[in-house]
Motif scaffolding. Structure first.
Motif, PDB file in Angstrom:
ATOM      1  N   PRO A 129      -5.272  -0.506  -9.413  1.00  0.00           N
ATOM      2  CA  PRO A 129      -5.928   0.756  -9.773  1.00  0.00           C
ATOM      3  C   PRO A 129      -5.028   1.682 -10.581  1.00  0.00           C
ATOM      4  O   PRO A 129      -5.491   2.388 -11.492  1.00  0.00           O
ATOM      5  N   LEU A 130      -3.747   1.689 -10.273  1.00  0.00           N
ATOM      6  CA  LEU A 130      -2.799   2.528 -10.996  1.00  0.00           C
ATOM      7  C   LEU A 130      -2.545   1.983 -12.404  1.00  0.00           C
ATOM      8  O   LEU A 130      -2.408   2.747 -13.361  1.00  0.00           O
ATOM      9  N   LEU A 131      -2.478   0.667 -12.532  1.00  0.00           N
ATOM     10  CA  LEU A 131      -2.301   0.068 -13.847  1.00  0.00           C
ATOM     11  C   LEU A 131      -3.506   0.339 -14.731  1.00  0.00           C
ATOM     12  O   LEU A 131      -3.373   0.541 -15.941  1.00  0.00           O
ATOM     13  N   ARG A 132      -4.682   0.354 -14.132  1.00  0.00           N
ATOM     14  CA  ARG A 132      -5.889   0.651 -14.908  1.00  0.00           C
ATOM     15  C   ARG A 132      -5.921   2.107 -15.363  1.00  0.00           C
ATOM     16  O   ARG A 132      -6.656   2.446 -16.299  1.00  0.00           O
ATOM     17  N   SER A 133      -5.121   2.955 -14.719  1.00  0.00           N
ATOM     18  CA  SER A 133      -5.058   4.364 -15.123  1.00  0.00           C
ATOM     19  C   SER A 133      -4.143   4.583 -16.315  1.00  0.00           C
ATOM     20  O   SER A 133      -4.116   5.667 -16.886  1.00  0.00           O
ATOM     21  N   SER A 134      -3.404   3.554 -16.689  1.00  0.00           N
ATOM     22  CA  SER A 134      -2.529   3.640 -17.858  1.00  0.00           C
ATOM     23  C   SER A 134      -3.340   3.404 -19.123  1.00  0.00           C
ATOM     24  O   SER A 134      -4.327   2.668 -19.128  1.00  0.00           O
ATOM     25  N   SER A 135      -2.900   3.996 -20.219  1.00  0.00           N
ATOM     26  CA  SER A 135      -3.559   3.759 -21.501  1.00  0.00           C
ATOM     27  C   SER A 135      -3.216   2.396 -22.082  1.00  0.00           C
ATOM     28  O   SER A 135      -3.891   1.915 -22.998  1.00  0.00           O
ATOM     29  N   ASP A 136      -2.174   1.744 -21.535  1.00  0.00           N
ATOM     30  CA  ASP A 136      -1.752   0.443 -22.055  1.00  0.00           C
ATOM     31  C   ASP A 136      -1.000  -0.306 -20.959  1.00  0.00           C
ATOM     32  O   ASP A 136       0.189  -0.583 -21.057  1.00  0.00           O
ATOM     33  N   ALA A 176       0.831  -1.211   0.000  1.00  0.00           N
ATOM     34  CA  ALA A 176       0.000   0.000   0.000  1.00  0.00           C
ATOM     35  C   ALA A 176       0.861   1.254   0.000  1.00  0.00           C
ATOM     36  O   ALA A 176       0.534   2.242  -0.670  1.00  0.00           O
ATOM     37  N   ARG A 177       1.980   1.220   0.734  1.00  0.00           N
ATOM     38  CA  ARG A 177       2.890   2.381   0.730  1.00  0.00           C
ATOM     39  C   ARG A 177       3.492   2.592  -0.650  1.00  0.00           C
ATOM     40  O   ARG A 177       3.626   3.737  -1.114  1.00  0.00           O
ATOM     41  N   LEU A 178       3.851   1.513  -1.317  1.00  0.00           N
ATOM     42  CA  LEU A 178       4.381   1.630  -2.674  1.00  0.00           C
ATOM     43  C   LEU A 178       3.328   2.231  -3.602  1.00  0.00           C
ATOM     44  O   LEU A 178       3.632   3.121  -4.409  1.00  0.00           O
ATOM     45  N   ALA A 179       2.096   1.762  -3.490  1.00  0.00           N
ATOM     46  CA  ALA A 179       1.025   2.290  -4.333  1.00  0.00           C
ATOM     47  C   ALA A 179       0.820   3.778  -4.103  1.00  0.00           C
ATOM     48  O   ALA A 179       0.625   4.554  -5.053  1.00  0.00           O
ATOM     49  N   SER A 180       0.899   4.212  -2.848  1.00  0.00           N
ATOM     50  CA  SER A 180       0.741   5.636  -2.537  1.00  0.00           C
ATOM     51  C   SER A 180       1.867   6.456  -3.140  1.00  0.00           C
ATOM     52  O   SER A 180       1.643   7.558  -3.667  1.00  0.00           O
ATOM     53  N   PHE A 181       3.080   5.925  -3.075  1.00  0.00           N
ATOM     54  CA  PHE A 181       4.230   6.612  -3.665  1.00  0.00           C
ATOM     55  C   PHE A 181       4.055   6.783  -5.173  1.00  0.00           C
ATOM     56  O   PHE A 181       4.252   7.876  -5.728  1.00  0.00           O
ATOM     57  N   ILE A 182       3.666   5.697  -5.856  1.00  0.00           N
ATOM     58  CA  ILE A 182       3.474   5.754  -7.301  1.00  0.00           C
ATOM     59  C   ILE A 182       2.353   6.736  -7.650  1.00  0.00           C
ATOM     60  O   ILE A 182       2.476   7.553  -8.575  1.00  0.00           O
ATOM     61  N   LYS A 183       1.266   6.665  -6.907  1.00  0.00           N
ATOM     62  CA  LYS A 183       0.132   7.554  -7.185  1.00  0.00           C
ATOM     63  C   LYS A 183       0.519   9.009  -6.997  1.00  0.00           C
ATOM     64  O   LYS A 183       0.197   9.869  -7.841  1.00  0.00           O
ATOM     65  N   ASP A 184       1.207   9.327  -5.907  1.00  0.00           N
ATOM     66  CA  ASP A 184       1.585  10.714  -5.629  1.00  0.00           C
ATOM     67  C   ASP A 184       2.596  11.234  -6.647  1.00  0.00           C
ATOM     68  O   ASP A 184       2.546  12.411  -7.028  1.00  0.00           O
ATOM     69  N   LYS A 185       3.514  10.369  -7.078  1.00  0.00           N
ATOM     70  CA  LYS A 185       4.597  10.813  -7.958  1.00  0.00           C
ATOM     71  C   LYS A 185       4.197  10.837  -9.427  1.00  0.00           C
ATOM     72  O   LYS A 185       4.566  11.739 -10.173  1.00  0.00           O
ATOM     73  N   PHE A 186       3.404   9.836  -9.850  1.00  0.00           N
ATOM     74  CA  PHE A 186       3.132   9.680 -11.279  1.00  0.00           C
ATOM     75  C   PHE A 186       1.648   9.664 -11.630  1.00  0.00           C
ATOM     76  O   PHE A 186       1.283   9.917 -12.777  1.00  0.00           O
ATOM     77  N   GLY A 187       0.809   9.280 -10.690  1.00  0.00           N
ATOM     78  CA  GLY A 187      -0.625   9.216 -10.955  1.00  0.00           C
ATOM     79  C   GLY A 187      -1.066   8.003 -11.753  1.00  0.00           C
ATOM     80  O   GLY A 187      -2.249   7.830 -12.045  1.00  0.00           O
ATOM     81  N   LYS A 188      -0.122   7.132 -12.123  1.00  0.00           N
ATOM     82  CA  LYS A 188      -0.430   5.942 -12.917  1.00  0.00           C
ATOM     83  C   LYS A 188       0.763   5.001 -12.858  1.00  0.00           C
ATOM     84  O   LYS A 188       1.837   5.350 -12.372  1.00  0.00           O
ATOM     85  N   LEU A 189       0.529   3.803 -13.369  1.00  0.00           N
ATOM     86  CA  LEU A 189       1.606   2.832 -13.531  1.00  0.00           C
ATOM     87  C   LEU A 189       1.357   2.111 -14.843  1.00  0.00           C
ATOM     88  O   LEU A 189       0.235   1.692 -15.124  1.00  0.00           O
ATOM     89  N   ASP A 190       2.386   1.963 -15.654  1.00  0.00           N
ATOM     90  CA  ASP A 190       2.235   1.344 -16.973  1.00  0.00           C
ATOM     91  C   ASP A 190       2.661  -0.113 -17.011  1.00  0.00           C
ATOM     92  O   ASP A 190       2.097  -0.902 -17.763  1.00  0.00           O
ATOM     93  N   ILE A 191       3.679  -0.450 -16.224  1.00  0.00           N
ATOM     94  CA  ILE A 191       4.251  -1.797 -16.285  1.00  0.00           C
ATOM     95  C   ILE A 191       4.536  -2.287 -14.872  1.00  0.00           C
ATOM     96  O   ILE A 191       5.148  -1.574 -14.067  1.00  0.00           O
ATOM     97  N   LEU A 192       4.114  -3.506 -14.583  1.00  0.00           N
ATOM     98  CA  LEU A 192       4.489  -4.186 -13.342  1.00  0.00           C
ATOM     99  C   LEU A 192       5.133  -5.507 -13.710  1.00  0.00           C
ATOM    100  O   LEU A 192       4.525  -6.334 -14.396  1.00  0.00           O
ATOM    101  N   VAL A 193       6.365  -5.703 -13.261  1.00  0.00           N
ATOM    102  CA  VAL A 193       7.051  -6.977 -13.458  1.00  0.00           C
ATOM    103  C   VAL A 193       7.215  -7.631 -12.089  1.00  0.00           C
ATOM    104  O   VAL A 193       7.998  -7.170 -11.255  1.00  0.00           O
ATOM    105  N   ASN A 194       6.456  -8.688 -11.864  1.00  0.00           N
ATOM    106  CA  ASN A 194       6.535  -9.429 -10.602  1.00  0.00           C
ATOM    107  C   ASN A 194       7.640 -10.471 -10.724  1.00  0.00           C
ATOM    108  O   ASN A 194       7.410 -11.607 -11.148  1.00  0.00           O
ATOM    109  N   ASN A 195       8.842 -10.056 -10.350  1.00  0.00           N
ATOM    110  CA  ASN A 195      10.020 -10.904 -10.480  1.00  0.00           C
ATOM    111  C   ASN A 195      10.407 -11.584  -9.176  1.00  0.00           C
ATOM    112  O   ASN A 195      10.950 -12.689  -9.175  1.00  0.00           O
TER     113      ASN A 195
END
Length: 309
Positions: free
Chosen positions: A159-166, A77-96
């Motif tokens: 939710p952030l990935l859904r905010s990306s256009s792709d 959740a903290r990571l999600a908040s950081f991404i949302k505050d800094k970028f407002g979206k996320l385009d790629i998630l690689v679960n490595n």
């Protein structure tokens, strides 16, 4: 806990879990080299921050670090908040990030390459197996990290990935996660019935496996019966099934899983036949593929497999 990052919201943004070493580090490096803003995550804050700094020192300015233990919902959740505050979206998630769930003793690492010289992938795997043990706790950790951790991070960032256009999700799996390794039909058929499968049921299946493992009754319901790697096989089968459920429920996203091959990293005790860079290149190619490609698929290296069986 986190670092500032250069760049703007117009650039594509990627999160890579387990990014401080091995294949995860290579995925971060290759994505950044393609002009992607990368948030490198790792459990160890000191090592993760140092790794991000090393990448910036190579001229990859748009790399930042954020601490993450993937099985910790509060951390996700903290990571999600950081991404949302800094970028407002996320385009790629690689679960490595992931673990093999065993302990190995390969002896003197300084002569490992010499010891393995001339052995093919199967011979190397068998050599490693003979030096491997597992406890019940390690098996539980394998399920908790590989399956539940992947799911925890993904659900927090959806939710952030859904905010990306792709938006793209790439889940690292293994050929050992294919359903052919189950010894019976009960869960093999259920995990392949993607139209009926739910996330809640996947959680229930993970608990049933651990219950049977503790009771020593893996054969009863047809689980993989490998005495060392059954937990790893089930964890990756669950990741594959989760990938397909995500793809079904999120048609606007592209969600795939990939077997990178037998890679020479710490996870394989450096017995693999592919370099970390070669293993990483497959995930990066899937993450950066042209729009309109497949979703809900399993990639065996570069090839889309026709089945999860």
């Amino acid at each position: 806990m986190e670092e500032s990052i250069h760049g703007s919201s117009e650039k594509r943004v990627a999160v890579v879990t387990g990014g401080n070493r091995g294949m995860g580090l290579e995925i971060c490096r290759q994505l950044a080299a393609h002009g992607i803003t990368v948030v490198l995550t790792a459990r160890d804050e000191k090592r993760g921050a140092e790794t991000a700094e090393e990448l910036r020192g190579l001229g990859l300015a748009d790399v930042a670090f954020h601490q993450l233990e993937i099985s910790d919902p509060a951390g996700a959740a903290r990571l999600a908040s950081f991404i949302k505050d800094k970028f407002g979206k996320l385009d790629i998630l690689v679960n490595n990030a992931g673990v093999l769930g065993v302990t190995t003793d390969v002896g003197d690492r300084s002569i490992l390459r010499e010891t393995l010289a001339g052995k093919d992938a199967m011979e190397r795997a068998e050599w490693l197996r003979q030096r491997t043990t597992q406890t019940t706790q390690e098996a539980e950790d394998c399920i908790r990290i590989n399956y539940h951790g992947t799911k925890t991070v993904t659900e927090a960032l959806l939710p952030l990935l859904r905010s990306s256009s792709d938006g793209r999700i790439v889940n690292l799996t293994s050929a050992w996660g294919l359903l052919r390794y189950f010894s019976g039909d009960e869960f093999r058929q259920e995990l392949d019935d993607i139209d009926s499968l739910t996330k809640r049921r996947l959680d229930e299946i993970s608990r049933l496996f651990l219950d049977d493992l503790k009771k020593g009754t893996l054969e009863t319901r047809g689980w993989p019966t490998d005495p060392l790697y059954a937990a790893y096989m089930v964890s990756k089968a669950l990741v594959c099934a989760y990938t397909r459920v995500l793809a079904r429920e999120n048609a606007a996203l592209r969600v795939n899983c990939v077997h990178p091959g037998y890679v020479e990293t710490g996870m394989s005790d450096y017995t693999g036949v592919l370099t970390a860079a070669e293993g990483a290149a497959v995930s990066v190619a899937i993450a950066l593929a042209e729009e309109g490609g497949v979703t809900g698929a399993y990639f065996d290296r570069e090839q889309v497999a026709g089945s999860f069986l």
